[in-house]
Enzyme design. Structure first.
Site, PDB file in Angstrom:
ATOM      1  CG  ASN A 259     -10.947  -1.606  -8.168  1.00  0.00           C
ATOM      2  OD1 ASN A 259     -11.875  -1.374  -9.178  1.00  0.00           O
ATOM      3  ND2 ASN A 259     -10.019  -2.434  -8.284  1.00  0.00           N
TER       4      ASN A 259
ATOM      5  CB  CYS B 155      -7.739  -3.986  -5.687  1.00  0.00           C
ATOM      6  SG  CYS B 155      -9.394  -4.671  -5.518  1.00  0.00           S
ATOM      7  CG  HIS B 156      -6.127  -9.752  -6.565  1.00  0.00           C
ATOM      8  ND1 HIS B 156      -6.820  -9.478  -7.599  1.00  0.00           N
ATOM      9  CD2 HIS B 156      -5.135 -10.570  -7.104  1.00  0.00           C
ATOM     10  CE1 HIS B 156      -6.440  -9.980  -8.687  1.00  0.00           C
ATOM     11  NE2 HIS B 156      -5.407 -10.593  -8.353  1.00  0.00           N
TER      12      HIS B 156
ATOM     13  CE1 TYR C 120      -4.167  -1.910   0.433  1.00  0.00           C
ATOM     14  CE2 TYR C 120      -2.684  -3.257   2.017  1.00  0.00           C
ATOM     15  CZ  TYR C 120      -4.254  -2.994   1.266  1.00  0.00           C
ATOM     16  OH  TYR C 120      -5.001  -3.825   1.248  1.00  0.00           O
TER      17      TYR C 120
END
Length: 187
Positions: A144, A152-153, A121
């Protein structure tokens, strides 16, 4: 809608497809794929579509399976992703459900973090010019509208933890295992 009614807005085509992580709701406009939702069981679909119609001012249409026009290619590519033959989605995307910093972060993620890779992140925050903005990046991941396609995983904690995921941690683990980042579950 009968033949005398005029559409309120753009067409929104939607369907629910099976996947390696459960049913996915897919929605597209003529501009491109606009929404993916995990865990799209029958109890959630009406509310999800209602919110989309309201936000987009669109007319929703669920074509019969196999008759999809706007969703034919997303359906094909998602199936290919889950069978291991697709590593990069090449789809037109409708970004209207994301704006500002969130969109900037998602675009950078999509551009720079390929299949089988992860990023922290904080590292993603630094890439978009916001060092120290790990929490803001986490919020962008949570907003998202196109998870899976805008992956985004692949965003994890800088200390090696898996982090959160709107689709649930088990879904995140399964997606990361599919991409070879984590070991496949034993059972």
């Amino acid at each position: 809608m009968d033949s005398t009614e005029r559409p309120r807005g753009p067409r929104l085509e939607w369907t629910v497809v099976p996947s390696g992580v459960g049913p996915l709701l897919l929605a597209a406009t003529p501009e491109g794929l606009v929404r993916i939702e995990f865990h799209a069981g029958p109890d959630r679909v009406d509310a999800l579509i209602g919110r989309l119609v309201s936000r987009l001012g669109a007319d929703a249409l669920r074509p019969p399976p196999g008759a999809e026009v706007l969703l034919a290619e997303p359906i094909r590519q998602i199936a290919a992703y889950f069978d291991g033959s697709l590593r990069r989605f090449e789809l037109p995307l409708d970004w209207r459900l994301s704006a500002g910093f969130n969109r900037q972060v998602l675009l950078e993620l999509d551009r720079s973090v390929p299949y089988g890779a992860v990023i922290g992140y904080g590292d993603l925050a630094a890439r978009v010019g916001r060092p120290g903005g790990a929490q803001a990046v986490g919020n962008a991941m949570g907003s998202n509208p196109l998870p899976l396609v805008v992956a985004c995983h692949r965003v994890v904690e800088n200390d090696g933890g898996i982090g959160g995921f709107g689709g649930g941690l088990e879904t995140k683990r399964l997606l990361l295992a599919l991409e070879g980042v984590l070991p496949q579950p034993l059972f």
